[in-house]
Design an enzyme around this catalytic site. Sequence first.
Site, mmCIF file in Angstrom:
data_model
loop_
_atom_site.group_PDB
_atom_site.id
_atom_site.type_symbol
_atom_site.label_atom_id
_atom_site.label_comp_id
_atom_site.label_asym_id
_atom_site.label_seq_id
_atom_site.Cartn_x
_atom_site.Cartn_y
_atom_site.Cartn_z
ATOM 1 N N LYS A 165 -11.103 -12.540 -10.375
ATOM 2 C CA LYS A 165 -12.220 -13.272 -10.103
ATOM 3 C C LYS A 165 -12.557 -14.513 -10.442
ATOM 4 O O LYS A 165 -12.972 -15.684 -9.873
ATOM 5 C CB LYS A 165 -13.591 -12.466 -10.491
ATOM 6 C CG LYS A 165 -13.516 -10.737 -9.873
ATOM 7 C CD LYS A 165 -14.623 -10.140 -10.888
ATOM 8 C CE LYS A 165 -15.149 -10.087 -12.225
ATOM 9 N NZ LYS A 165 -14.104 -9.544 -12.044
ATOM 10 N N GLN B 207 -16.671 -8.700 -14.693
ATOM 11 C CA GLN B 207 -16.258 -6.881 -15.001
ATOM 12 C C GLN B 207 -16.819 -6.489 -13.511
ATOM 13 O O GLN B 207 -15.926 -6.802 -12.944
ATOM 14 C CB GLN B 207 -18.102 -6.230 -15.876
ATOM 15 C CG GLN B 207 -17.606 -7.264 -17.176
ATOM 16 C CD GLN B 207 -19.390 -6.848 -17.899
ATOM 17 O OE1 GLN B 207 -20.120 -7.046 -17.488
ATOM 18 N NE2 GLN B 207 -18.649 -5.908 -19.363
#
Length: 422
Positions: free
Chosen positions: A15, A223
């Site tokens: 990410k 996460q």
Amino acid sequence: MNTIICGLQWGDEGKGKIVDYLTETADIVARGQGGNNAGHTVIANNKKYILHLVPSGILWGDKTCVIGNGVVMDPVGLCKEITTLEEQGIVVSPEKLLISDRAHVVLPYHRELDAAREAALGNNKIGTTKRGIGPTYADKANRCGLRLADMLCEKTARDLLAVRLENVNERLKKFDLPTFTVDQVLDEVRPAIERLRPHVTNTIPTLHKAWKEGKTILFEGAQGSFLDVDFGTYPFVTSSNTTAGGACTGSGLPPHAIQRVVGVCKAYTTRVGSGPMPTENQEISDYFHNKGMEFGATTGRPRRCGWLDTVLLRFAVMVNGVTDLAVTILDGLDERETLKICVAYDIDGERHEFPPANRDQWDKATAIYEEMPGWLEDTSKARSWDELPENAKAYLNRLSELVDAPIKYIGNGPGREQTIIV
């Protein structure tokens, strides 16, 4: 266009790279959940940066970064991160980094409580980073946590800590762990709180003003979806909502302020810590580890690796409302002659196309695979869709078809320039 970026697996999807790439067109980059148990690795200007609490936008000189109210913040850890960034030549001024006064604070006793809980669980441990994230969120839910606004006033902090430590010390004594006094806690965190004081503000009006002025806000998820406390592989999850909805509750912006959700996944599957993983494969794990890949950015632990699991991705696309897929580390599969894609689970002889909620079913889930030929070519130098090998394009097209979401970004290396727009 305001965008949420979220992970679609168990975290570590890359990410940080996608956030960094999209930050070029953003005015503000915001974090809305998690703590310094998350780790985003970004390669920029031939340097490697590992970020835990500070949004990736800090690596750009003209962006505002926001740590929102949904984040649990370790003040000492954040100060260490800021120091490391400044030593690398990154400016982290109060104008560039804003921290919500409503963010809950991770305190020294939270880390001890985290370790105690893991020890008590024995073989059933969750596999947390033992950084106090779960206990801090538990205090938040139990309405006995301390927020940054509380810590800025010494009297308020002392009064609240005196009450909270009565219960904390009672629990720690049961595990023969050291107990805490109010002075011990404050002495450890006070320098960090004072250093952070200029950064602390009510970030909600700031974000709303930016939204109303038509500025672009990028929400950096931490996460992955299957660590979400509601949608993940419970109880082997984190303590916050890692899915797209967490960006709104964790920042104070309403859902209709969001126009796009970018879901990030690897071209295969990885996981750190305990819990089910139906496509886990030791040979694949050894392959990546021997290449020096797939070690946790936060813990350094070797990640568990396996084939691509579209059962997970199909569900994650649904709950996040993904509009665009970003597939990372395609180049990690360059040397594989044959590839497998998990298209469903077999549980007691029944085919399941979505992950189960029942814990026993997770233990029985066996991956049902489709096989596809690999490409055995170096994809890291490709700069467009047309430059990718035909078998790589076929693999990506099948992924998109199975999860019902279009692929917009492809990561084929760690650098900013190694991002293909489809």
